[in-house]
Design an enzyme around this catalytic site. Sequence first.
Site, PDB file in Angstrom:
ATOM      1  N   CYS D  78      -0.609   7.501   2.746  1.00 30.11           N
ATOM      2  CA  CYS D  78       0.495   6.810   2.064  1.00 30.11           C
ATOM      3  C   CYS D  78      -0.057   5.847   1.022  1.00 30.11           C
ATOM      4  CB  CYS D  78       1.346   6.042   3.065  1.00 30.11           C
ATOM      5  SG  CYS D  78       2.628   5.045   2.260  1.00 30.11           S
ATOM      6  N   ILE D  79       0.347   6.052  -0.211  1.00 33.76           N
ATOM      7  CA  ILE D  79      -0.250   5.275  -1.306  1.00 33.76           C
ATOM      8  C   ILE D  79       0.100   3.788  -1.217  1.00 33.76           C
ATOM      9  CG2 ILE D  79       1.648   5.787  -2.927  1.00 33.76           C
ATOM     10  CD1 ILE D  79      -0.554   5.935  -5.127  1.00 33.76           C
TER      11      ILE D  79
END
Lengths: 120, 120, 130, 130, 106, 106
Positions: D78-79
């Site tokens: 997840c960025i």
Amino acid sequence: MADKNILLIFRNPPFADSSNRDSLDIALACSAFDIPVSLLFLNDAVLQLKSNQQSELLEQKNLLKTFKALAMYEIKNFYVLGSDLQRYQLDPKQLVISCETLKQTEVAILIRKFTTVINL
Amino acid sequence: MADKNILLIFRNPPFADSSNRDSLDIALACSAFDIPVSLLFLNDAVLQLKSNQQSELLEQKNLLKTFKALAMYEIKNFYVLGSDLQRYQLDPKQLVISCETLKQTEVAILIRKFTTVINL
Amino acid sequence: MIFSILLYASNSSQQSEQTALRFSRSLLQQGHSIYRVFFYGDSVINASGLKVTPRDEINITEQWLELATEHEVDIVVCIAAAVRRGIIDQKEAKRHSKAAASLAPGFTLSGLGQLADAVLQSDRLITFGN
Amino acid sequence: MIFSILLYASNSSQQSEQTALRFSRSLLQQGHSIYRVFFYGDSVINASGLKVTPRDEINITEQWLELATEHEVDIVVCIAAAVRRGIIDQKEAKRHSKAAASLAPGFTLSGLGQLADAVLQSDRLITFGN
Amino acid sequence: MIKAASHETLHIINKSPGDILLYQNCFSSLLAGDAVLFIESAVYAAIDDNFQSVLDLAANDIPFFTLQDDLIARGLNNNLNLRFKAIEDNYFVELCCLYKKSISWF
Amino acid sequence: MIKAASHETLHIINKSPGDILLYQNCFSSLLAGDAVLFIESAVYAAIDDNFQSVLDLAANDIPFFTLQDDLIARGLNNNLNLRFKAIEDNYFVELCCLYKKSISWF
């Protein structure tokens, strides 16, 4: 693949960890993918919905604005437990979003209605 | 500065997080600085002292060797609660180090004897 | 009095760090001093120079550095806890053949002896964790 | 069946990651498939390319990469969770003017849409956290 | 005449009262001369209706403090349990000086 | 004749039984057709003498599974609560297929 719907369970008080923010972000992402989203607040999680919080005192962001904005994303099903409200002397009217109040026994029945449950 | 002594409180079961290893490393560091060290095991922490653990099944390191080696660093005061042993059906003889068994009421008295307490 | 602060967050919540900052500022204002702030466990993530704080949140890393600079507080990050979480300085990057360092400038990696020394040299050790 | 795995460790214990690995290997052995493994929350630390695993411990990062390569499993970090914890790729490093990247090669940063997509495309989503 | 107890250990607790085991551990570790400071999520103890049973573990002569800012940040201003005395951050520091040592329960 | 319940939700719990609130939450969420799988630190529930009171929240027709490897790794081989059925990792996968969905409690 059968139609999906998702229940996100919140269990933690505000500010204590990142789980509430993380669950909320999942809710928004699923909604953007047209997955119907419902939110269940257990234990201390209802405390984050309390109005009159002043998180700026902690130099923390609170999530109240995001919760209030969920309706714009068609996320409108919120559930809290009557026993949790009572425990913390909360009136449903003090919550920033309109929630359905459940009895403990109704939680299991609610859970059964979903294809997916995420419980961070 | 008055003479210091330190009590390290362990409260977590093996493998669950890094707190047990971290507390043990503090014990060794304090001992190297000639600070007398005692260890108190509360709740699930006593479970990590159980013999016959096979942590290699989890591809995890267990701390049994380190606990056994503490005597070489003059760390010899270990305390567990009788109620925790009973709860988990443990006999003091099953523990890899020799511990003094305390009653619940003796914990507060023990704590009072130290200038410093770290409770991760 | 002489204080030392042990930071031990078990998750990425910044709440315990923020309480520790409030406490530290308050004690300095009252004329007490801080011998050392020791970052241990998952708290070492707060010493990362590569993390990006969202614009509407407080940058804890900068706040600790400001406090350290203004009041000459010794800020130490546990080297063992840091290295296993990818918080490394130039020296560790070189030693372990890593492409880059990640420790924010102003922080120092050192061993747990620095915590034991803080126990000896301070009147009070206060732990902030979660 | 088609599985997806959501990893959400709230601390740096590797136990939940290891259980997830055991589970993933077992399901692949039985002929099931993994659509996606999604690293979220503090789990993103396991995608750091700068962390150094002590010699007597298992390198979780490598184990996920091996599994991904061998079975062509899509592994997404997840960025948002990663960037705020200092796990950044070259692109994010440049965008935020950071001196270096820290994401281990083989991992991909992407948004939560990848998790929503995994919910839609998989028969089962299993969460491993702590 | 009762001799005033010395100031011994300041117990600092920061989890919500839902963490029953933590409260049992903390309250079982109290002796006369100790005090408990409720910070962060622990301030919810001051409005918790279920709290009485665990609270009974702490003798009446143990003072309970709680941080004013942590209360206000959570919107807790009224109906607080009278046993809790709300304090400013600078008094948190004073308590740490006054008591010989602290134990953090988290 | 009693109709066999369908396989609905697999509840996966991984904390030790000391986390009372988590067990109350999990066990209150059970309906006929559900099962509970105890992994990691939750395997200690199988030797916990204090566990009966919370265990009573889970109706008798709810199957309890626990991971064999997690038991052995912790040195737990005997005196296990008979309600728990120890399973291999591959059966963990099978349970996830058999039950329509899972909820992880951690």
